[in-house]
Design an enzyme around this catalytic site. Structure first.
Site, PDB file in Angstrom:
ATOM      1  N   CYS A  57     -54.602 -89.015  21.140  1.00 30.80           N
ATOM      2  CA  CYS A  57     -54.475 -88.590  19.741  1.00 30.80           C
ATOM      3  C   CYS A  57     -53.835 -89.692  18.883  1.00 30.80           C
ATOM      4  O   CYS A  57     -52.723 -90.137  19.191  1.00 30.80           O
ATOM      5  CB  CYS A  57     -53.629 -87.318  19.667  1.00 30.80           C
ATOM      6  SG  CYS A  57     -53.102 -86.913  17.988  1.00 30.80           S
ATOM      7  N   VAL A  86     -50.459 -81.559  17.961  1.00 36.23           N
ATOM      8  CA  VAL A  86     -49.615 -82.642  18.478  1.00 36.23           C
ATOM      9  C   VAL A  86     -49.694 -83.769  17.451  1.00 36.23           C
ATOM     10  O   VAL A  86     -50.724 -83.891  16.767  1.00 36.23           O
ATOM     11  CB  VAL A  86     -50.076 -83.120  19.870  1.00 36.23           C
ATOM     12  CG1 VAL A  86     -49.951 -82.008  20.876  1.00 36.23           C
ATOM     13  CG2 VAL A  86     -51.481 -83.697  19.864  1.00 36.23           C
ATOM     14  N   GLU A 118     -45.675 -82.594  12.690  1.00 38.21           N
ATOM     15  CA  GLU A 118     -46.329 -83.437  11.670  1.00 38.21           C
ATOM     16  C   GLU A 118     -45.871 -84.879  11.930  1.00 38.21           C
ATOM     17  O   GLU A 118     -44.677 -85.200  11.809  1.00 38.21           O
ATOM     18  CB  GLU A 118     -46.018 -83.027  10.227  1.00 38.21           C
ATOM     19  CG  GLU A 118     -46.747 -81.747   9.805  1.00 38.21           C
ATOM     20  CD  GLU A 118     -48.269 -81.846   9.900  1.00 38.21           C
ATOM     21  OE1 GLU A 118     -48.845 -82.881   9.538  1.00 38.21           O
ATOM     22  OE2 GLU A 118     -48.882 -80.866  10.368  1.00 38.21           O
ATOM     23  N   SER A 119     -46.835 -85.752  12.239  1.00 32.62           N
ATOM     24  CA  SER A 119     -46.478 -87.083  12.747  1.00 32.62           C
ATOM     25  C   SER A 119     -45.488 -87.854  11.865  1.00 32.62           C
ATOM     26  O   SER A 119     -44.490 -88.365  12.403  1.00 32.62           O
ATOM     27  CB  SER A 119     -47.734 -87.906  13.044  1.00 32.62           C
ATOM     28  OG  SER A 119     -48.576 -87.988  11.920  1.00 32.62           O
TER      29      SER A 119
HETATM   30  N1  GSH Z   1     -51.232 -83.717  10.206  1.00 33.16           N
HETATM   31  C1  GSH Z   1     -51.010 -83.756  11.621  1.00 33.16           C
HETATM   32  C2  GSH Z   1     -50.016 -84.865  11.960  1.00 33.16           C
HETATM   33  O1  GSH Z   1     -49.923 -85.837  11.187  1.00 33.16           O
HETATM   34  O2  GSH Z   1     -49.301 -84.742  12.959  1.00 33.16           O
HETATM   35  C3  GSH Z   1     -52.335 -83.956  12.336  1.00 33.16           C
HETATM   36  C4  GSH Z   1     -52.195 -83.918  13.841  1.00 33.16           C
HETATM   37  C5  GSH Z   1     -53.526 -83.623  14.524  1.00 33.16           C
HETATM   38  O3  GSH Z   1     -54.535 -83.354  13.873  1.00 33.16           O
HETATM   39  N2  GSH Z   1     -53.522 -83.665  15.861  1.00 33.16           N
HETATM   40  C6  GSH Z   1     -54.695 -83.254  16.594  1.00 33.16           C
HETATM   41  C7  GSH Z   1     -54.460 -81.836  17.118  1.00 33.16           C
HETATM   42  O4  GSH Z   1     -53.377 -81.506  17.515  1.00 33.16           O
HETATM   43  C8  GSH Z   1     -54.968 -84.116  17.812  1.00 33.16           C
HETATM   44  S1  GSH Z   1     -55.400 -85.786  17.401  1.00 33.16           S
HETATM   45  N3  GSH Z   1     -55.515 -81.038  17.132  1.00 33.16           N
HETATM   46  C9  GSH Z   1     -55.466 -79.712  17.629  1.00 33.16           C
HETATM   47  C10 GSH Z   1     -56.126 -78.731  16.716  1.00 33.16           C
HETATM   48  O5  GSH Z   1     -56.619 -79.145  15.652  1.00 33.16           O
HETATM   49  O6  GSH Z   1     -56.153 -77.559  17.056  1.00 33.16           O
END
Ligand code: GSH
Length: 239
Positions: free
Chosen positions: A30, A70, A83-84
């Site tokens: 990710c 994540v 949130e990253s």
């Molecule tokens: N806005 C979030 C951040 O910045 O942390 C985006 C994080 C994100 O989209 N992570 C993806 C995730 O957890 C993996 S790359 N996806 C699971 C889902 O959408 O259910």
């Protein structure tokens, strides 16, 4: 070392976070979690990692982070942060060695503005590969991505610095890097051809010890993203 294999629905929850440590809930490939991995490594923060099967999430994970995303951090007292950018800022505030964000409020604001701008770049890394997979003409999307790269290039030219926050790596560089590491995998490296300063930045970044330590080989990424594009992501690829 604990297994890096991902936890899925039905798994029992991992034990408590050890005192003096922090835990990262992640997915190995990710790009958002990659940001947090970069910060943890750069600052030398003692942590453990629990990888999550994002297609089939454990119930206990959804209790910790109802968004089910994540990266997510958990402290030994059970505080949960997600949130990253928020996880990275949190780590930089709590672990005060090797600060990555500037102390100066204006410089810090500039980094936040760059990050906000960059949030309009990341969707192309999804849209272009998906368009390609569906046999669509992606030239317009690629053109838009190149324009965004021109803006980033101008930023480096105006600042006359190696990195986006000066001549040393700071938070904003790590926030943007994960997508540049994936340019080759998505066959987008040519998008840097018209932006030499940005290309040089990617070269400087590739020499950083933290970037090297958190990187996957291109072949591994390619194999993972193939399983992802086919709708059956193999989160444990290569383990
Ligand atoms: N806005 C979030 C951040 O910045 O942390 C985006 C994080 C994100 O989209 N992570 C993806 C995730 O957890 C993996 S790359 N996806 C699971 C889902 O959408 O259910």
């Amino acid at each position: 070392m604990a297994s890096e294999k991902c936890f899925a629905k039905g798994s029992s929850a991992p034990g408590l976070v050890a005192k003096g440590q922090i835990r990262l809930y992640s997915m190995r490939f990710c790009p958002f979690a990659h940001r947090t991995r970069l910060v943890l490594h750069a600052k030398g923060i003692k942590h453990d990692t629990v990888n999550i099967n994002l297609k089939d999430k454990p119930e206990w994970f959804l209790k910790k982070n109802p968004l089910g995303l994540v990266p997510t951090l958990e402290t030994s007292s059970g505080q949960v942060i997600y949130e990253s950018p928020i996880t990275c800022d949190y780590l930089d505030e709590v672990y005060t060695d090797k600060k990555l964000l500037p102390a100066d409020p204006f410089q810090k604001a500039q980094q936040k503005m760059m990050l906000e701008n960059f949030s309009k770049v990341t969707p192309y890394f999804y849209k272009i590969p998906m368009g390609k997979k569906n046999g669509e003409d992606i030239s317009v999307l690629e053109g838009e991505l190149k324009e965004k790269f021109v803006k980033l290039n101008e930023d480096l030219v105006n600042k006359k610095s190696k990195f986006f926050g000066g001549n040393a790596i700071t938070m904003i560089d790590y926030m943007m890097w994960p997508w540049f590491e994936r340019l080759e995998i998505f066959e987008l490296k040519h998008c840097l051809d018209g932006t030499p300063e940005l290309k040089k930045w990617t070269e400087h970044m590739s020499e950083d010890q933290t970037v090297k330590a958190t990187m996957f080989p291109t072949e591994t990424y390619k194999a993972f993203y193939k399983t992802y594009a086919d709708g059956k992501p193999n989160y444990d690829y290569g383990l």
